[in-house]
Design a protein around this motif. Structure first.
Motif, PDB file in Angstrom:
ATOM      1  N   ARG A 289       3.397  12.371   6.862  1.00 57.99           N
ATOM      2  CA  ARG A 289       3.743  11.256   6.281  1.00 57.99           C
ATOM      3  C   ARG A 289       3.458  10.675   4.483  1.00 57.99           C
ATOM      4  N   LYS A 292       7.973  10.611   4.889  1.00 60.73           N
ATOM      5  CA  LYS A 292       8.052   8.726   5.498  1.00 60.73           C
ATOM      6  C   LYS A 292       7.876   8.306   3.754  1.00 60.73           C
ATOM      7  N   GLU A 293       6.694   8.830   3.440  1.00 59.71           N
ATOM      8  CA  GLU A 293       6.351   7.460   2.701  1.00 59.71           C
ATOM      9  C   GLU A 293       7.460   7.880   1.289  1.00 59.71           C
ATOM     10  N   LYS A 294       7.726   9.315   1.303  1.00 59.17           N
ATOM     11  CA  LYS A 294       9.120   8.923  -0.064  1.00 59.17           C
ATOM     12  C   LYS A 294      10.179   8.030  -0.450  1.00 59.17           C
ATOM     13  N   SER A 297       9.194   4.135  -0.316  1.00 59.42           N
ATOM     14  CA  SER A 297       9.215   4.069  -1.254  1.00 59.42           C
ATOM     15  C   SER A 297      10.915   4.194  -2.465  1.00 59.42           C
ATOM     16  N   GLU A 464      -0.385   3.423   3.584  1.00 59.48           N
ATOM     17  CA  GLU A 464       0.083   3.779   2.506  1.00 59.48           C
ATOM     18  C   GLU A 464       1.740   3.078   3.326  1.00 59.48           C
ATOM     19  N   GLU A 465       2.223   3.325   4.121  1.00 57.00           N
ATOM     20  CA  GLU A 465       3.559   2.870   4.806  1.00 57.00           C
ATOM     21  C   GLU A 465       3.946   2.105   5.195  1.00 57.00           C
ATOM     22  N   LEU A 468       4.200  -0.038   2.217  1.00 52.61           N
ATOM     23  CA  LEU A 468       5.436   0.182   1.828  1.00 52.61           C
ATOM     24  C   LEU A 468       6.534  -0.556   2.306  1.00 52.61           C
TER      25      LEU A 468
END
Length: 513
Positions: A289, A292-294, A297, A464-465, A468
């Motif tokens: 995660r 993937k979040e990086k 974003s 969070e994903e 985003l």
């Protein structure tokens, strides 16, 4: 109770060992809200049976249905039986069914009925005692998102969401996860006010597909790709989800949703994240995660959305030898609807690896064929050794990951044509799951349901994903809202003219799968 690890010699009765689904769920019960719907009948109940048939559910597993239908438990068991016979992937086995059916229960009631949820609690306590489910309960909300707050509040009020004495309680949510950033945040707050974040499983069935999970193996188990998986070697990436059918009976749901909200915000942005992410520290959920979040974003939309997006609606016409109606003529559709059935967007990723590489995402209905694929298209090699006439039939090298329907990977490269002279043209090397492996791949919902029961969430997006993804899509949706009627395109084609223009401005063309 911790998940049971299967040893190398483990072999369930009647079944070969399966190294891909190699853990058995511990004692547990699965409660499905919305068991009368198509998803439950065609996917969820058959997946539960297939897991049992593969020896991956405990002997005392329980399945509970909750719906308004005035059914007795034997009526629900008959529905499950018929769904399994019609849609299960594995052969029907009477012994497996007999054992599974002993744990089937049904609770009749509405979502606003306190007594019904109290009866559900009593049913689960009875299963804890008679089937040994040990208070481990998963609640699958196969219901419209507008009902999530009411059901989660009922689970809180009745004590069904409370975890105590080592027991676990988990909730499973189907997409859509909101309709924009604000609604997604509201939904996340509602659900996570009742269940801890690590007990909330947001299902994106695409992430359970074998080929999607193979992206991780393809990238990180091989040395071949890493040196060229970057802006120095990659010209652009195309991610496509095309359907050759119209909205049909989903018109009421689809109007106001559209292609971008329906599949780009979730499926395609998740595929983008898996394709572009850096190597994780491990395959644990938190590490996957984080990467993937990086990426999500770092995604950037164009400064002029009139040049970097396209949308359309399919019109009436001929497709596959038959006359089909247009989107605005579908039964139950608003004839003035501004909802798109085709969406394409150009995205950039502000990282060192991907700076300057465009990612083109498209999704649509009534297109040329049904296909979902990721195409990594590489820059052209210097051609100073060859005359232009010798390479006129040579395109760009590409790696194509086929997610559906013909799951596999294709590599496109140039090769000399046999004969006198030096003529070079494109050829392909093809890997197909159906040819390379004798075992059929587990259906996506088998893997995802098993992951829920194991408490193993590596490919389930956290809030969070989700948020985003909405931050990426919301400005595009707001821009389209002021653009009037979407462009019409003929069924059986590959979308509106504006979509071709989107790539033509960059000197590129869409793939025709």
């Amino acid at each position: 109770m911790a998940p049971v690890e299967i040893t190398r010699d483990f072999n369930p009765l009647r079944l070969p060992s399966d190294r891909r689904l190699n853990r058995i769920a511990g004692p547990s019960a699965l409660v499905i809200f919305g068991v009368t719907g198509d998803l439950a009948r065609k996917k969820l109940m058959p997946a539960v049976y297939d897991l049992a048939n593969r020896g991956l559910l405990p002997p005392g597993f329980a399945l509970v249905g909750f719906a308004r239908r005035e059914w007795a438990t034997q009526d629900f068991a008959r529905e499950v039986h018929d769904a399994v016979k019609a849609h299960a992937r594995t052969p029907f086995d009477e012994d497996v069914w007999t054992q599974l059916s002993q744990g089937i229960r049904f609770v009749q009631g509405d979502f606003d009925d306190d007594d019904a949820f109290d009866r559900l609690g009593a049913t689960l306590r009875e299963l804890d005692e008679t089937r040994g489910t040990m208070g481990n309960h998963a609640f699958y909300l196969s219901i419209p998102p507008k009902s999530f707050p009411q059901v989660t509040e009922q689970l809180r009020r009745s004590g069904l969401a409370e975890q105590r004495n080592g027991q676990w309680r988990r909730v499973v949510i189907e997409k859509p996860f909101g309709s924009d950033l604000a609604s997604a945040r509201l939904l996340n707050n509602v659900v996570e006010s009742v269940f801890p974040a690590d007990s909330v499983f947001r299902i994106d069935h695409y992430l359970g597909k074998e080929t999607v999970q193979n992206i991780l193996a393809l990238r990180f188990a091989n040395q071949l790709w890493e040196p060229i998986w970057n802006a120095r070697s990659v010209d652009h990436v195309q991610i496509t989800m095309a359907e050759d059918i119209g909205v049909g009976g989903r018109a009421g749901y689809y109007d106001g949703i559209g292609a971008a909200r329906d599949v780009i915000q979730n499926h395609l942005l998740q595929l983008l994240a898996l394709t572009a992410m850096e190597e994780p520290v491990s395959f644990d959920a938190k590490d996957l995660r984080a990467e993937k979040e990086k990426i999500l974003s770092a995604v950037r939309i164009g400064s002029d959305l009139s040049l970097t997006t396209a949308r359309g609606q399919y019109s009436s016409g001929w497709q596959g030898g038959e006359r089909v109606i247009g989107f605005l003529e579908e039964d139950g559709m608003d004839p003035h609807s501004l909802t798109e059935t085709y969406a394409a967007i150009r995205l950039g990723i502000n990282t060192r690896r991907w700076s300057g590489v465009p990612f083109y995402l498209r999704a649509g209905k009534r297109l040329g064929r049904r296909v979902t694929e990721i195409a990594v298209v590489f820059t052209r090699a210097p051609q100073y050794l060859f005359a232009e006439s010798q390479t006129s039939a040579l395109g760009q090298n590409a790696l194509v990951i086929r997610v559906q329907p013909d799951e596999g990977v294709t590599i496109r490269f140039g090769s000399k044509v046999p004969g006198a002279g030096m003529q070079v043209r494109d050829v392909t090397m093809d890997f197909g799951y159906g040819h390379a492996f004798t075992e059929a791949s587990p259906e996506a919902y088998e893997r995802l349901i098993l992951d829920v029961l194991l408490g193993d969430p590596p490919l389930f997006p956290r809030h969070e994903e989700v948020e985003l993804s909405w931050k990426i899509l919301d400005p595009i949706e707001e821009f389209w809202a002021g653009q009037g009627q979407p462009e019409q395109y003929r069924p059986g084609t590959w979308g509106p003219v504006s979509a071709d223009a989107l790539l033509a401005r960059d000197g590129r063309v869409w793939r025709r799968p």
